[in-house]
Design a protein around this motif. Sequence first.
Motif, PDB file in Angstrom:
ATOM      1  N   ALA A 114      53.158  77.199  73.539  1.00  0.00           N
ATOM      2  CA  ALA A 114      52.542  77.686  71.607  1.00  0.00           C
ATOM      3  C   ALA A 114      53.098  77.221  70.346  1.00  0.00           C
ATOM      4  O   ALA A 114      52.876  76.121  69.787  1.00  0.00           O
ATOM      5  N   ARG A 115      53.929  78.042  70.744  1.00  0.00           N
ATOM      6  CA  ARG A 115      55.158  78.316  69.369  1.00  0.00           C
ATOM      7  C   ARG A 115      55.782  76.396  68.944  1.00  0.00           C
ATOM      8  O   ARG A 115      55.691  76.138  68.242  1.00  0.00           O
ATOM      9  N   LYS A 116      55.872  75.950  70.726  1.00  0.00           N
ATOM     10  CA  LYS A 116      57.102  74.851  70.560  1.00  0.00           C
ATOM     11  C   LYS A 116      55.206  73.268  69.475  1.00  0.00           C
ATOM     12  O   LYS A 116      56.450  72.931  69.188  1.00  0.00           O
ATOM     13  N   GLY A 140      47.651  76.164  66.671  1.00  0.00           N
ATOM     14  CA  GLY A 140      47.874  76.718  67.768  1.00  0.00           C
ATOM     15  C   GLY A 140      47.615  75.728  69.301  1.00  0.00           C
ATOM     16  O   GLY A 140      47.730  74.573  69.177  1.00  0.00           O
ATOM     17  N   LEU A 141      47.437  76.711  70.510  1.00  0.00           N
ATOM     18  CA  LEU A 141      47.509  75.920  72.057  1.00  0.00           C
ATOM     19  C   LEU A 141      45.981  76.633  72.455  1.00  0.00           C
ATOM     20  O   LEU A 141      46.067  77.981  72.416  1.00  0.00           O
ATOM     21  N   LYS A 171      49.569  79.753  66.451  1.00  0.00           N
ATOM     22  CA  LYS A 171      50.090  79.378  66.361  1.00  0.00           C
ATOM     23  C   LYS A 171      52.463  79.807  66.526  1.00  0.00           C
ATOM     24  O   LYS A 171      53.499  79.608  66.888  1.00  0.00           O
ATOM     25  N   ASP A 172      51.811  81.074  66.298  1.00  0.00           N
ATOM     26  CA  ASP A 172      53.170  82.142  66.418  1.00  0.00           C
ATOM     27  C   ASP A 172      53.397  82.809  68.051  1.00  0.00           C
ATOM     28  O   ASP A 172      54.224  82.992  68.393  1.00  0.00           O
ATOM     29  N   GLY A 173      52.551  82.496  69.366  1.00  0.00           N
ATOM     30  CA  GLY A 173      52.229  82.143  70.921  1.00  0.00           C
ATOM     31  C   GLY A 173      51.911  83.420  70.624  1.00  0.00           C
ATOM     32  O   GLY A 173      51.482  83.966  72.220  1.00  0.00           O
ATOM     33  N   SER A 174      51.339  84.311  69.636  1.00  0.00           N
ATOM     34  CA  SER A 174      50.123  85.333  70.529  1.00  0.00           C
ATOM     35  C   SER A 174      49.204  84.868  71.069  1.00  0.00           C
ATOM     36  O   SER A 174      48.503  84.115  69.606  1.00  0.00           O
ATOM     37  N   SER A 189      48.703  82.493  62.777  1.00  0.00           N
ATOM     38  CA  SER A 189      48.689  80.930  62.488  1.00  0.00           C
ATOM     39  C   SER A 189      48.391  81.035  60.589  1.00  0.00           C
ATOM     40  O   SER A 189      48.983  79.769  60.158  1.00  0.00           O
ATOM     41  N   GLY A 190      48.565  81.946  60.141  1.00  0.00           N
ATOM     42  CA  GLY A 190      48.128  81.325  57.947  1.00  0.00           C
ATOM     43  C   GLY A 190      46.834  80.621  58.059  1.00  0.00           C
ATOM     44  O   GLY A 190      45.845  80.727  58.632  1.00  0.00           O
TER      45      GLY A 190
END
Length: 289
Positions: free
Chosen positions: A34-36, A48-49, A67-70, A219-220
Amino acid sequence: MKVPFTKMHGLGNNYIYIDLFQVELKEEGIPDLARKVSDIHTGIGSDGLILIHPSEVADVGMRIFNKDGSEAKSCGNGLRCVAKYAFEHDIVNQNRFKIETRANIVEAKVLADSGAVREITVNMGEPVLKRSLIPMTGNDTPEVVAERFDAADSVLELTAVSMGNPHAVFFVEDIDKAPLYELGPVIESDARFPDGVNVEFIEVVSPKELNFRVWERGSGVTQACGTGACAAVVAAVLNGKVARGNAFTVHLAGGDLRIEWSKDGNVWMTGGAEVIAAGEFYYDQVRTG
Ligand SMILES: N[C@@H](CCC[C@H](N)C(=O)O)C(=O)O
């Protein structure tokens, strides 16, 4: 490893979608993936994913990673995109079907024209209002409505709504002056929200119209948030600013959604979904700084 993907957006809220009917992913690698993929510089670039997966309790399932993987439990714009994808890729063969999320099972209805989905309505279910279930700290109360909330140097009034994921809603006089970048990150990680929170600023424009801006947990700032738009309408009703049962137009940075909190308790969301691109992500070859 080459991972096939589709990039889609709902009002500019864009995610990389991976179809787990076609590929397998190792559970422990998903937050990193997700981050990548989300990285604008070394990945594809997204909010995000989202994974589209087989479900034992619905016609199709969805998981959302920021986006941060959470991992979050729901995503309104993602649900409309998943509905479009499932219909156009013959995962479902009717225009009404069920989608499993980590929060609940929702019903989607697609409006299609020559096999292409033009608009999607999702019954997002009932909002959760109890303080402990938002979740928020403090003595439990049935609702958190217009409660004093100090953040940084500001004194605000908070209404908290969960649409499967937590939302902190604040009303402002002028949406263009909403302190999105100043207070969004501060409130997102405020200790009063043990799971973090999505932060929304809302301007009531008319009895049936709201302006909306969001700082999303994980994700902001994004162009739109479907669950956030639902939470905004619920919060406006709870604060007596608008009447329940009306169909509202919510103006988000990326476009409009139609939202209704019906008298039976369910929140309905209607809007579009678009495909941006499809391809392969070269996962093993991606090096991040
Ligand atoms: N953009 C989404 C919500 C995505 C998850 C959110 N950031 C969270 O962590 O709860 C939407 O359209 O609802």
